[in-house]
Design a protein around this motif. Sequence first.
Motif, PDB file in Angstrom:
ATOM      1  N   TYR A 136     -14.178  24.028  -1.925  1.00  0.00           N
ATOM      2  CA  TYR A 136     -13.486  25.275  -2.215  1.00  0.00           C
ATOM      3  C   TYR A 136     -12.995  25.863  -0.900  1.00  0.00           C
ATOM      4  O   TYR A 136     -13.524  25.567   0.174  1.00  0.00           O
TER       5      TYR A 136
ATOM      6  N   HIS B 233      -9.132  21.092  -6.191  1.00  0.00           N
ATOM      7  CA  HIS B 233      -8.805  21.100  -7.620  1.00  0.00           C
ATOM      8  C   HIS B 233      -9.925  20.483  -8.454  1.00  0.00           C
ATOM      9  O   HIS B 233     -10.233  20.954  -9.552  1.00  0.00           O
ATOM     10  N   GLU B 234     -10.562  19.432  -7.938  1.00  0.00           N
ATOM     11  CA  GLU B 234     -11.632  18.734  -8.671  1.00  0.00           C
ATOM     12  C   GLU B 234     -12.990  19.395  -8.488  1.00  0.00           C
ATOM     13  O   GLU B 234     -13.971  18.951  -9.089  1.00  0.00           O
TER      14      GLU B 234
ATOM     15  N   ARG C 277      -6.376  19.602  -1.017  1.00  0.00           N
ATOM     16  CA  ARG C 277      -5.962  20.302  -2.243  1.00  0.00           C
ATOM     17  C   ARG C 277      -6.509  19.587  -3.480  1.00  0.00           C
ATOM     18  O   ARG C 277      -6.955  20.228  -4.439  1.00  0.00           O
ATOM     19  N   THR C 278      -6.486  18.250  -3.457  1.00  0.00           N
ATOM     20  CA  THR C 278      -7.018  17.486  -4.591  1.00  0.00           C
ATOM     21  C   THR C 278      -8.521  17.705  -4.742  1.00  0.00           C
ATOM     22  O   THR C 278      -9.027  17.907  -5.856  1.00  0.00           O
TER      23      THR C 278
END
Length: 245
Positions: free
Chosen positions: A52, A47-48, A43-44
Amino acid sequence: MIGSVQRAMRLLETVAEHEHGAPAKQLARKTGLALPTAYHLLRTLVHEGYLYRERGLFFLGEAAERLSSSGAEQKRRSTIAHTLAQWRDLIGVPLYYARYRDGEIDILCVSETPGNPAVHEWADFRETGHAHAIGQCLLFQLDEDARRDHLDRYPVQSLTRYTVRDAATLLRRLERVGRMEPVTERQEYVLGTVCAAVPLTIGDAAATIALSLPARQSDRLLPAARQLQREMGRRVGSLALAISI
């Protein structure tokens, strides 16, 4: 060592191995991570922008692709710099690598030593291509329309008493250059310096590797250019890869 960074990097490497994507459970299993830990890191990374997620599968994201592209670019530039340094020491002259890109003269690498310093850019190299061997060699590799377009944007101007006087004279000079002949200029860009540039045309890319010498050593200019040309011929494969940016 920071464990979370190591685990995230292992996940990135594992995703890169799966061209068609991989689910979190498979990634956790292959990296030896607990599933909750893998989910948190994934997830991190999403987010960055490094990953994807699509239909439950994880793929490399734009941020990771930019890193890969930048790394390849850096490696190509390093190849050119290392090669120029070898030839600089072998021939005993400063060397320059330049390309013609998007209508501009772009000097990408200069290799010099205190004993063999490069030419000081006292007038913008991009705007004075008519006066130095680098620019003349790049213009030589262009078609007639591209040459005229460049000279319309950057008109001929006298930098020294030896500089070519007008665009028509320069174009006639370029037409007389042999296909693989070094292009030379003697004190046209700056007094006290002579230069030669060897064309490096691979595909549609116009590029050159050039050298400069003090005018008092002008008798070395052509022999040094020929030696450079021979060395370039031996490394044409790696040079082709390096300029295919």
